[in-house]
Design an enzyme around this catalytic site. Structure first.
Site, mmCIF file in Angstrom:
data_model
loop_
_atom_site.group_PDB
_atom_site.id
_atom_site.type_symbol
_atom_site.label_atom_id
_atom_site.label_comp_id
_atom_site.label_asym_id
_atom_site.label_seq_id
_atom_site.Cartn_x
_atom_site.Cartn_y
_atom_site.Cartn_z
ATOM 1 C CB THR A 292 -0.907 0.001 1.262
ATOM 2 O OG1 THR A 292 -1.507 1.279 1.413
ATOM 3 C CG2 THR A 292 -0.106 -0.288 2.529
ATOM 4 C CG ASP A 293 -1.162 4.990 -0.968
ATOM 5 O OD1 ASP A 293 -1.691 4.360 -0.024
ATOM 6 O OD2 ASP A 293 -1.775 5.864 -1.623
ATOM 7 C CD GLU A 294 -3.353 3.615 4.561
ATOM 8 O OE1 GLU A 294 -3.096 3.490 5.762
ATOM 9 O OE2 GLU A 294 -4.505 3.634 4.114
ATOM 10 C CE1 TYR B 223 -3.336 -2.588 5.788
ATOM 11 C CE2 TYR B 223 -3.249 -0.238 5.298
ATOM 12 C CZ TYR B 223 -3.298 -1.556 4.878
ATOM 13 O OH TYR B 223 -3.293 -1.843 3.525
ATOM 14 C CE LYS C 289 0.040 -4.546 3.003
ATOM 15 N NZ LYS C 289 -0.350 -5.880 2.461
HETATM 16 P P1 NAD Z 1 -9.759 -7.172 2.338
HETATM 17 O O1 NAD Z 1 -9.751 -6.906 3.795
HETATM 18 O O2 NAD Z 1 -10.979 -6.888 1.550
HETATM 19 O O3 NAD Z 1 -9.398 -8.714 2.066
HETATM 20 C C1 NAD Z 1 -8.385 -9.378 2.770
HETATM 21 C C2 NAD Z 1 -8.536 -10.876 2.523
HETATM 22 O O4 NAD Z 1 -7.488 -11.554 3.247
HETATM 23 C C3 NAD Z 1 -9.865 -11.447 3.049
HETATM 24 O O5 NAD Z 1 -10.425 -12.319 2.099
HETATM 25 C C4 NAD Z 1 -9.468 -12.195 4.313
HETATM 26 O O6 NAD Z 1 -10.315 -13.305 4.598
HETATM 27 C C5 NAD Z 1 -8.043 -12.645 3.960
HETATM 28 N N1 NAD Z 1 -7.235 -12.877 5.167
HETATM 29 C C6 NAD Z 1 -7.089 -12.043 6.234
HETATM 30 N N2 NAD Z 1 -6.289 -12.617 7.164
HETATM 31 C C7 NAD Z 1 -5.900 -13.810 6.651
HETATM 32 C C8 NAD Z 1 -5.067 -14.861 7.140
HETATM 33 N N3 NAD Z 1 -4.479 -14.775 8.348
HETATM 34 N N4 NAD Z 1 -4.868 -15.939 6.360
HETATM 35 C C9 NAD Z 1 -5.461 -16.040 5.139
HETATM 36 N N5 NAD Z 1 -6.285 -15.081 4.644
HETATM 37 C C10 NAD Z 1 -6.508 -13.989 5.390
HETATM 38 O O7 NAD Z 1 -8.492 -6.384 1.769
HETATM 39 P P2 NAD Z 1 -8.288 -5.641 0.377
HETATM 40 O O8 NAD Z 1 -8.763 -4.264 0.495
HETATM 41 O O9 NAD Z 1 -8.783 -6.510 -0.696
HETATM 42 O O10 NAD Z 1 -6.686 -5.599 0.334
HETATM 43 C C11 NAD Z 1 -5.949 -6.683 -0.205
HETATM 44 C C12 NAD Z 1 -4.462 -6.342 -0.156
HETATM 45 O O11 NAD Z 1 -4.217 -5.144 -0.900
HETATM 46 C C13 NAD Z 1 -3.944 -6.064 1.260
HETATM 47 O O12 NAD Z 1 -2.670 -6.613 1.368
HETATM 48 C C14 NAD Z 1 -3.909 -4.550 1.357
HETATM 49 O O13 NAD Z 1 -2.914 -4.136 2.250
HETATM 50 C C15 NAD Z 1 -3.567 -4.179 -0.074
HETATM 51 N N6 NAD Z 1 -4.045 -2.856 -0.533
HETATM 52 C C16 NAD Z 1 -5.349 -2.488 -0.377
HETATM 53 C C17 NAD Z 1 -5.784 -1.251 -0.885
HETATM 54 C C18 NAD Z 1 -7.227 -0.809 -0.774
HETATM 55 O O14 NAD Z 1 -7.546 0.313 -1.133
HETATM 56 N N7 NAD Z 1 -8.143 -1.640 -0.309
HETATM 57 C C19 NAD Z 1 -4.880 -0.405 -1.520
HETATM 58 C C20 NAD Z 1 -3.527 -0.811 -1.627
HETATM 59 C C21 NAD Z 1 -3.137 -2.047 -1.144
HETATM 60 O O1 DAU Z 2 -4.156 4.014 0.470
HETATM 61 C C1 DAU Z 2 -4.377 2.644 0.414
HETATM 62 C C2 DAU Z 2 -5.205 2.215 1.604
HETATM 63 O O2 DAU Z 2 -6.540 2.679 1.368
HETATM 64 C C3 DAU Z 2 -5.206 0.697 1.812
HETATM 65 O O3 DAU Z 2 -3.903 0.283 2.124
HETATM 66 C C4 DAU Z 2 -6.170 0.306 2.949
HETATM 67 O O4 DAU Z 2 -6.225 -1.108 3.057
HETATM 68 C C5 DAU Z 2 -7.542 0.848 2.623
HETATM 69 O O5 DAU Z 2 -8.420 0.575 3.689
HETATM 70 C C6 DAU Z 2 -7.484 2.367 2.373
HETATM 71 O O6 DAU Z 2 -7.144 3.074 3.592
HETATM 72 P P1 DAU Z 2 -7.882 4.458 4.009
HETATM 73 O O7 DAU Z 2 -7.743 4.610 5.457
HETATM 74 O O8 DAU Z 2 -7.442 5.562 3.141
HETATM 75 O O9 DAU Z 2 -9.411 4.086 3.583
HETATM 76 P P2 DAU Z 2 -10.829 4.302 4.324
HETATM 77 O O10 DAU Z 2 -11.868 3.922 3.339
HETATM 78 O O11 DAU Z 2 -10.857 3.681 5.665
HETATM 79 O O12 DAU Z 2 -10.854 5.888 4.512
HETATM 80 C C7 DAU Z 2 -10.746 6.765 3.424
HETATM 81 C C8 DAU Z 2 -10.758 8.189 3.974
HETATM 82 O O13 DAU Z 2 -12.051 8.456 4.516
HETATM 83 C C9 DAU Z 2 -9.771 8.405 5.109
HETATM 84 O O14 DAU Z 2 -9.245 9.715 5.023
HETATM 85 C C10 DAU Z 2 -10.632 8.284 6.371
HETATM 86 C C11 DAU Z 2 -11.995 8.797 5.924
HETATM 87 N N1 DAU Z 2 -13.164 8.158 6.581
HETATM 88 C C12 DAU Z 2 -13.242 6.804 6.596
HETATM 89 C C13 DAU Z 2 -14.303 6.171 7.226
HETATM 90 C C14 DAU Z 2 -14.387 4.676 7.256
HETATM 91 C C15 DAU Z 2 -14.162 8.951 7.140
HETATM 92 O O15 DAU Z 2 -14.088 10.206 7.095
HETATM 93 N N2 DAU Z 2 -15.209 8.329 7.753
HETATM 94 C C16 DAU Z 2 -15.320 6.975 7.830
HETATM 95 O O16 DAU Z 2 -16.324 6.462 8.425
#
Ligand code: NAD
Ligand code: DAU
Length: 350
Positions: free
Chosen positions: A131-133, A156, A160
């Site tokens: 992730t970019d975080e 988190y 990562k």
């Molecule tokens: P998600 O939470 O929707 O899915 C995570 C999946 O991993 C689920 O299916 C869960 O059951 C599985 N999992 C969790 N713990 C596990 C374990 N111990 N063993 C096996 N499986 C397990 O997450 P996502 O948003 O799809 O993110 C997927 C990946 O991409 C992550 O590594 C996250 O850090 C990365 N990522 C997410 C975003 C985003 O915006 N969502 C952006 C950049 C990177």
């Molecule tokens: O940047 C990549 C990341 O994006 C991934 O690595 C993470 O897995 C993914 O969850 C996401 O993280 P964020 O924290 O940016 O996403 P989230 O949807 O939780 O929040 C987006 C923005 O909205 C953030 O600035 C927090 C704000 N927010 C979020 C929630 C859930 C609110 O203001 N209210 C809310 O209830």
């Protein structure tokens, strides 16, 4: 036949990656390994579950012996590792789970690859999805590049960042063929409604408060999840071993502007007068350690591997809202049971 292990394939991004690979590469056997936590949902994959090249393995990556057994049994040629605890707010409540899955789980997979691949690493690939975080927070200008120093602020992102370091260290120390990508915020179908966009669509639909953290001025760079999947495909096949690639949408939005746009679309699609749901906006206590701004410089990926996003945000956002409104049953299933408890804990006293 190539055997590809995709971890976390029942989650949001993983399910789109699994679908792309199963359909595009019938000559590969795809093994989706997932623990099926609250975020894992096999309903995300019903359309491809009967494909002959798709296999599901229910397992926990924290179980190191099991990972070794599976690598021994299946002799995977490649790994695309997405399994993770992924929600920042949950990591603030319970950091240990993030350390176990994101750090220990990743190292377990690396250890299994190290042992089983020891004589054939040249033909293998361990792709770690990150992730970019990990880069921390930006001011008003600039963008993260692949050489931006790591400065995570939440449990988190720290977990990562730690997993990224281990992946790189296993390449440098043991010669494991790795590649890492760091992507910005994804949006699209199948995202668990704890994350901003699906949570707010669901709340607008049910006329519930929209809890905006702080002043709503935080900025995120949004990419459609199907494009993250195509970027992963490109990097998995063309990426250079040992390298990192940033993936982004060139699409920055201040939270409050994104939320107003979302309200406009949902109200319109539900046939409500324009502005109906604006009064639901409620400013609440900010997220602890809340990063102000993320932005990605994805020029390396474009210049070296020829990938860039194509989906226009206006279109991707509309079709995403349509998907959540059309898939009522999916939304109902994931928001019943323990979701209600989670919601009360996170938002009741905020
Ligand atoms: P998600 O939470 O929707 O899915 C995570 C999946 O991993 C689920 O299916 C869960 O059951 C599985 N999992 C969790 N713990 C596990 C374990 N111990 N063993 C096996 N499986 C397990 O997450 P996502 O948003 O799809 O993110 C997927 C990946 O991409 C992550 O590594 C996250 O850090 C990365 N990522 C997410 C975003 C985003 O915006 N969502 C952006 C950049 C990177
Ligand atoms: O940047 C990549 C990341 O994006 C991934 O690595 C993470 O897995 C993914 O969850 C996401 O993280 P964020 O924290 O940016 O996403 P989230 O949807 O939780 O929040 C987006 C923005 O909205 C953030 O600035 C927090 C704000 N927010 C979020 C929630 C859930 C609110 O203001 N209210 C809310 O209830």
């Amino acid at each position: 036949m190539k055997k590809i292990l995709i971890t976390g394939g029942a989650g949001f991004i993983g399910s789109h990656v699994v679908r792309l690979f199963v359909k595009k590469y019938p000559e590969y056997a795809i093994y989706n390994l997932d623990k099926l936590t609250y975020a894992g949902n096999l309903e995300n994959l019903t359309d491809i579950e009967k494909y002959p090249n798709y296999h599901f393995i229910k397992a926990d990556i924290v179980d190191g012996n099991k990972m070794f057994e599976l690598f021994q049994q299946y002799q995977f040629d490649g790994v695309i590792h997405l399994a993770a605890e992924s929600h920042v707010d949950r990591s603030i409540e319970n950091p240990m789970e993030f350390i176990m899955t994101n750090v220990v789980g990743t190292v377990n997979l690396l250890n299994a690859a190290r042992k089983i691949w020891k004589d054939s690493t040249g033909k293998k690939m361990f792709y770690h999805v990150s992730t970019d975080e990990v880069y921390g927070s930006l001011g008003e200008t600039g963008a993260f590049t692949e050489t931006t120093p790591y400065m995570p602020h939440s449990p988190y992102s720290a977990s990562k960042a730690s997993s990224d370091h281990f992946v790189r260290a296993y390449h440098d120390t043991y010669g494991i063929p790795i590649v890492i990508s760091n992507c910005s915020n994804n949006y699209g179908p199948n995202q668990f409604p704890e994350k901003l966009i699906p949570l707010f669509i669901n709340n607008i639909k049910h006329q519930k408060k929209l809890p905006v953290y702080g002043q709503g001025i935080n900025v995120r760079d949004w990419l459609h999840v199907e494009e993250h999947a195509t970027a992963i495909d490109t990097i998995f096949h063309k990426g250079k071993i040992g390298e990192t690639y940033n993936i982004g949408g060139n699409n920055e939005w201040k939270n409050i502007d994104l939320i107003k746009k979302l309200i406009e679309i949902v109200d319109r699609k539900l046939g409500r007068p324009d502005g109906t749901s604006l009064s639901l906006i409620t400013y609440v206590t900010d997220r602890a350690g809340h990063d102000l701004r993320y932005a990605i410089d994805a020029s390396k990926l474009k210049n070296e591997l020829g990938w860039e996003p194509k989906i226009k945000f206006t279109e991707g956002f509309e079709t995403t809202v349509e998907w959540y409104l059309a898939n009522e049953k999916w939304l109902e299933n994931v928001t019943s049971g323990s979701y209600q408890e989670y919601y009360r804990k996170m938002y009741d006293n905020r």
